[in-house]
Scaffold this motif. Sequence first.
Motif, PDB file in Angstrom:
ATOM      1  N   GLN A  73      14.163 -28.391 -90.735  1.00  0.00           N
ATOM      2  CA  GLN A  73      15.434 -29.095 -90.721  1.00  0.00           C
ATOM      3  C   GLN A  73      16.194 -28.942 -92.033  1.00  0.00           C
ATOM      4  O   GLN A  73      17.411 -28.959 -92.050  1.00  0.00           O
ATOM      5  CB  GLN A  73      15.195 -30.578 -90.382  1.00  0.00           C
ATOM      6  CG  GLN A  73      16.428 -31.382 -90.094  1.00  0.00           C
ATOM      7  CD  GLN A  73      17.138 -30.936 -88.819  1.00  0.00           C
ATOM      8  OE1 GLN A  73      16.663 -30.046 -88.114  1.00  0.00           O
ATOM      9  NE2 GLN A  73      18.278 -31.524 -88.533  1.00  0.00           N
ATOM     10  N   MET A  74      15.435 -28.758 -93.126  1.00  0.00           N
ATOM     11  CA  MET A  74      16.114 -28.497 -94.400  1.00  0.00           C
ATOM     12  C   MET A  74      16.936 -27.229 -94.271  1.00  0.00           C
ATOM     13  O   MET A  74      18.087 -27.163 -94.725  1.00  0.00           O
ATOM     14  CB  MET A  74      15.084 -28.271 -95.519  1.00  0.00           C
ATOM     15  CG  MET A  74      14.335 -29.482 -95.964  1.00  0.00           C
ATOM     16  SD  MET A  74      13.383 -29.003 -97.443  1.00  0.00           S
ATOM     17  CE  MET A  74      11.905 -29.921 -97.211  1.00  0.00           C
ATOM     18  N   LEU A  75      16.332 -26.211 -93.671  1.00  0.00           N
ATOM     19  CA  LEU A  75      17.060 -24.946 -93.520  1.00  0.00           C
ATOM     20  C   LEU A  75      18.253 -25.144 -92.588  1.00  0.00           C
ATOM     21  O   LEU A  75      19.372 -24.705 -92.860  1.00  0.00           O
ATOM     22  CB  LEU A  75      16.140 -23.870 -92.940  1.00  0.00           C
ATOM     23  CG  LEU A  75      14.847 -23.640 -93.715  1.00  0.00           C
ATOM     24  CD1 LEU A  75      13.944 -22.689 -92.957  1.00  0.00           C
ATOM     25  CD2 LEU A  75      15.159 -23.080 -95.089  1.00  0.00           C
ATOM     26  N   ASN A  76      17.993 -25.830 -91.464  1.00  0.00           N
ATOM     27  CA  ASN A  76      19.072 -26.055 -90.503  1.00  0.00           C
ATOM     28  C   ASN A  76      20.253 -26.760 -91.131  1.00  0.00           C
ATOM     29  O   ASN A  76      21.399 -26.371 -90.932  1.00  0.00           O
ATOM     30  CB  ASN A  76      18.581 -26.976 -89.384  1.00  0.00           C
ATOM     31  CG  ASN A  76      17.647 -26.259 -88.475  1.00  0.00           C
ATOM     32  OD1 ASN A  76      17.712 -25.044 -88.390  1.00  0.00           O
ATOM     33  ND2 ASN A  76      16.780 -26.993 -87.826  1.00  0.00           N
ATOM     34  N   THR A  99       1.509 -32.424 -88.844  1.00  0.00           N
ATOM     35  CA  THR A  99       1.972 -31.039 -88.807  1.00  0.00           C
ATOM     36  C   THR A  99       3.389 -30.938 -88.275  1.00  0.00           C
ATOM     37  O   THR A  99       4.250 -30.318 -88.901  1.00  0.00           O
ATOM     38  CB  THR A  99       1.030 -30.204 -87.928  1.00  0.00           C
ATOM     39  OG1 THR A  99      -0.292 -30.496 -88.330  1.00  0.00           O
ATOM     40  CG2 THR A  99       1.319 -28.730 -88.100  1.00  0.00           C
ATOM     41  N   GLN A 100       3.633 -31.567 -87.119  1.00  0.00           N
ATOM     42  CA  GLN A 100       4.962 -31.446 -86.530  1.00  0.00           C
ATOM     43  C   GLN A 100       6.022 -32.018 -87.455  1.00  0.00           C
ATOM     44  O   GLN A 100       7.069 -31.426 -87.666  1.00  0.00           O
ATOM     45  CB  GLN A 100       5.051 -32.174 -85.183  1.00  0.00           C
ATOM     46  CG  GLN A 100       4.325 -31.503 -84.064  1.00  0.00           C
ATOM     47  CD  GLN A 100       2.896 -32.005 -84.008  1.00  0.00           C
ATOM     48  OE1 GLN A 100       2.387 -32.587 -84.968  1.00  0.00           O
ATOM     49  NE2 GLN A 100       2.236 -31.779 -82.880  1.00  0.00           N
ATOM     50  N   GLY A 101       5.724 -33.182 -87.984  1.00  0.00           N
ATOM     51  CA  GLY A 101       6.705 -33.870 -88.813  1.00  0.00           C
ATOM     52  C   GLY A 101       7.107 -33.034 -90.009  1.00  0.00           C
ATOM     53  O   GLY A 101       8.289 -32.806 -90.254  1.00  0.00           O
ATOM     54  N   VAL A 102       6.122 -32.559 -90.736  1.00  0.00           N
ATOM     55  CA  VAL A 102       6.450 -31.850 -91.977  1.00  0.00           C
ATOM     56  C   VAL A 102       7.041 -30.478 -91.666  1.00  0.00           C
ATOM     57  O   VAL A 102       8.005 -30.050 -92.308  1.00  0.00           O
ATOM     58  CB  VAL A 102       5.209 -31.741 -92.877  1.00  0.00           C
ATOM     59  CG1 VAL A 102       5.546 -30.988 -94.141  1.00  0.00           C
ATOM     60  CG2 VAL A 102       4.697 -33.114 -93.221  1.00  0.00           C
ATOM     61  N   GLN A 103       6.478 -29.797 -90.669  1.00  0.00           N
ATOM     62  CA  GLN A 103       7.073 -28.509 -90.292  1.00  0.00           C
ATOM     63  C   GLN A 103       8.525 -28.697 -89.878  1.00  0.00           C
ATOM     64  O   GLN A 103       9.402 -27.938 -90.269  1.00  0.00           O
ATOM     65  CB  GLN A 103       6.294 -27.893 -89.121  1.00  0.00           C
ATOM     66  CG  GLN A 103       5.074 -27.153 -89.553  1.00  0.00           C
ATOM     67  CD  GLN A 103       4.672 -26.113 -88.527  1.00  0.00           C
ATOM     68  OE1 GLN A 103       5.401 -25.833 -87.584  1.00  0.00           O
ATOM     69  NE2 GLN A 103       3.506 -25.550 -88.730  1.00  0.00           N
ATOM     70  N   PHE A 140      16.423 -37.831 -91.496  1.00  0.00           N
ATOM     71  CA  PHE A 140      15.450 -37.213 -90.590  1.00  0.00           C
ATOM     72  C   PHE A 140      14.400 -36.432 -91.353  1.00  0.00           C
ATOM     73  O   PHE A 140      13.209 -36.512 -91.058  1.00  0.00           O
ATOM     74  CB  PHE A 140      16.165 -36.246 -89.629  1.00  0.00           C
ATOM     75  CG  PHE A 140      16.724 -36.910 -88.430  1.00  0.00           C
ATOM     76  CD1 PHE A 140      15.891 -37.239 -87.365  1.00  0.00           C
ATOM     77  CD2 PHE A 140      18.065 -37.211 -88.341  1.00  0.00           C
ATOM     78  CE1 PHE A 140      16.409 -37.866 -86.257  1.00  0.00           C
ATOM     79  CE2 PHE A 140      18.582 -37.836 -87.244  1.00  0.00           C
ATOM     80  CZ  PHE A 140      17.763 -38.162 -86.185  1.00  0.00           C
ATOM     81  N   VAL A 141      14.867 -35.664 -92.321  1.00  0.00           N
ATOM     82  CA  VAL A 141      13.923 -34.834 -93.065  1.00  0.00           C
ATOM     83  C   VAL A 141      12.882 -35.712 -93.750  1.00  0.00           C
ATOM     84  O   VAL A 141      11.676 -35.441 -93.682  1.00  0.00           O
ATOM     85  CB  VAL A 141      14.674 -33.962 -94.090  1.00  0.00           C
ATOM     86  CG1 VAL A 141      13.693 -33.130 -94.889  1.00  0.00           C
ATOM     87  CG2 VAL A 141      15.684 -33.068 -93.399  1.00  0.00           C
TER      88      VAL A 141
END
Lengths: 515, 489
Positions: free
Chosen positions: A338-341, A329-333, A319-320
């Motif tokens: 998601q990396m943090l999640n 913008t949405q995708g990269v943000q 996913f990341v």
Amino acid sequence: MMFPILSSLVALPIAGAILLLFVRDDEHNEPLVRNIALVVSLLVFAQTLLLWSRFNAGSAEFQFVERHAWIPAFGISYLVGVDGISLLLLVLTGFLTPLALLSSWESVHKKTKAFCIFVLLLESAMMGVFVSLDLFLFYIFWDAMLIPMYFLIGIWGYDRRVYAAVKFMLYTMAGSVLMLLAILALAYLHNAATGAYSFDLLRLYDLRIPPPMQFWCFLAFALAFAIKVPLFPFHTWLPDAHVEAPTAGSVILAGVLLKMGTYGLVRFAFPLFPLAASYFAPYLALLAVIGIMYGALVAMVQPDMKKLVAYSSVSHLGFVVLGIAAMNTQGVQGAVYQMLNHGVSTGGLFLIVGMLSDRRHTRLISEYGGLKRVVPHLVAVFLIVTLSSIGLPGLNGFVGELLILLGAFRWSPRAAAFAASGVILSATYMLWMFQRVNYGPVNNDKNKTMRDLSAREWAILVPIVAMIALMGVLPNMFLRPIGPSVERMLNQVRQGAGVQIQAIKNSEFGSRNSD
Amino acid sequence: MPPGISTSDFYYILPELVLTGGALLVLIADVLLPRGSKALAWVTLLAIGATIASLVPFGSTHVEVAHGLLAVDQFALFFKIVFLGAAALTVLMSVRYLEIEGASPGEYYFLILCATLGMMIMAGGIDLLTIFIGLETMAVSFYILAGFIKPNQRSNEAAVKYFLLGAFSLGILLYGMSIMYGLSGTTNLRTMATAFVGQERDPRLVLAVILVVAGLGFKIAAVPFHMWAPDVYEGAPTPVTAFLSVGSKAASFAMLLRIFLEGLPSMSADWRLMFEVLAIVTMTIGNLAALTQTNIKRMLAYSSIAHAGYILIGVVAGTPRGVAAMLIYLLIYAFMQLGAFTIIIIMRRQDVVGDELKDFSGLHIRHPFAAFAMLLFMLSLGGIPPTAGFMGKFWLFGAAIDAGYVRLAVIGVLNSAISLYYYIRLVVFMYLKPQGAGSPVTTSPSLGIALAVAVIGTIFLGVYPRLLFDLAEMSARTLGVAAVTAAIR
């Protein structure tokens, strides 16, 4: 002069490790060793929080920059700085390391001192990777990280630990050596263009790289990062490393190390080689989508909980990568979020599996069943973390996945559709595992005497649950610093690619005119 | 005073004279000192120290001595420091080894100093004659040293093999040199270079280049001239192997650079191609063969072959940066290779030979520092940051890319990834396997010093390589490489 907080993030764990060298290594000192390591890692975490509080979230620029000449003959400098993308990854590293140390309190009794030293050295190298803005410095940290991880798996791991450790080392090394050459090539190009070598990322961003060179360099960087992520089909080291690693190793591996691959894509591969990036993005996305499906399907049939979580990582990191490849913008943000999640929730899952394994010395799903009656507290936390991993609205996973799917949909509805089915699959395998472990009758007598969470384990899991809730309810708190930096990076890629496409068109036009 | 030689010439070869005096002093001291005295090692170290001290006045000298027989320049100076440093470390690691093997130390130290003298002349020589005399001095010393443990069959085998093949290769080299002389009418490399400039490509000169490359290929143990290396490395006394793999190799590279960059720049297209092929084959075969070794000395022999391949990349690049990279790598290599051999010598005890992989099992319990040091050397040989070995490889591959040899650099890094496997395997044994057999592992003061120097060098040059880099760049520029590259472009 400002306090060099980023250098201190790198240096403090090393200082702690050196301090530990002077503690005598015997049974008596075990608590002392653990406490020193824990205090040091907590101090580092406090520093990352301090960094966050002082960080100017409105700015997209690199902050807290420090620069010292290192090897001037080759334009190498010690250059560090943070922006919104790396800031929260630093916080994540600071957050997970003390938890990883705490998780080893009962499972690691052999060579405790060396264990703590390696964890601290690993933390230092991870911090170094996220703060480096000089490519040479980045590569040093990137490779140096392998050594402590190799030992963490190789000494304190499970049965096939040596095999897993060597495989981990060779895989990652094979990927990264080509990146080293690409880095050298960039410095050489900079020399050709300006007359001076430089490994300074900010200067290299402005370098106009000819297309064939871009493709090769992008591939070299992307290979190193794809192995680290790991992107399908470069993922085969991951299940081995995860299954054999001790809990602390798995937590750090899943929580932080894998993020370095995706971080590298966002920080280096895409902005440095915009043209190649836009050319290869669809292929990356394809691999990511395959990874999402494949990881989920393979996870579903795993009898071993740790292996299941490991394959779920392949799926989640797909996913990341998809979000990054979408290049909006949405995708990269969403990808950064998601990396943090993933760090928090998969870290949490590994911690819980570790706790079960500490009690029963097995990770096979079939050995468990009906735990809800025996250890209700543990199961409650397990449920929250599982739901977070699935992406239940209100918890952290939902925000990241939603953003990524939005971004992917804007870019390619088909990819988004496949990815979304991955979400369903992930709910299937996670809930199925949860059900088999925690519900039903208690069939196995050994499970009847299992004890519930101890105070130490509460101390590990409460922060995880708190983060899951916080990131689910107040995503803006985290997205705010990410936003400007992501925007800047996207502009860089778009402009870079645009300018070069324009340049190619012009030259074609020019050559046609001259005919 | 013989014609053509002046008093000032003697001043410029002061270091060589001091070393010769020191070597003779060792022979005399051997007779005077009581048998089994360890003082002899210190006399040898004193001689080396005095020679290093006598190098000081030549820090920025750049002259030709005795009508172009020798050059005293920073290039030679750099190598002389490497040789003397390596010799000092070798002496330090020999003390206990000789005691255990029951060999007489007098001739041993004398021969070590003689070999060093030969190396110094090789690095300074800009005339085929001087270079050859230096080479012979070194080679003959090593032939004897390789067979120094007389009762040991392997040591004898090593000596005979090394002597026969060495003599054969010297013949080939000499044949090539004689053709070079015949075509140019001079043995002085710098005069030769000007004589060949602007001439048409002579097939006889190509033959000479092939012969010289083959002869030198033997000395640096480049594939396919490497066959002797594993046997000799395994059989020779371990300190000799260490010195052979570092000193002899560095001296041969110095000579190689002198001959090709100073003497044959006009043929650079030919020898670059040859060295490129040699480099690729040497790295690859060396590493692949090392993968399966279970004897550490043999493994290090193949690894040393592979390293010769990496260093050849610098010759192929042929730029000042490439030469600087070679100097850097040779110095760094000296630290890590000598360090690794020091550990093998520490493992040598009365009851254990200690050079098999299994002897290293669980070393980190028996001797944590030795295990840590070996880990460091292995990581450094494998080129993992933040060790010196990484910096050296970085500089070499950087030079290759800089000179446009991307292919070589790619093959080089892939090779260093392969090499990790066997370096890490030793680490697996040391850290991840249960304890091995034999009496406890201990160090002696002299071994401790040698180890400490190697460890500090490997870490320091990995973290702060700046001084070395500047020094090497400066030294490389005195080689007349600037003129060479100008001629090529």
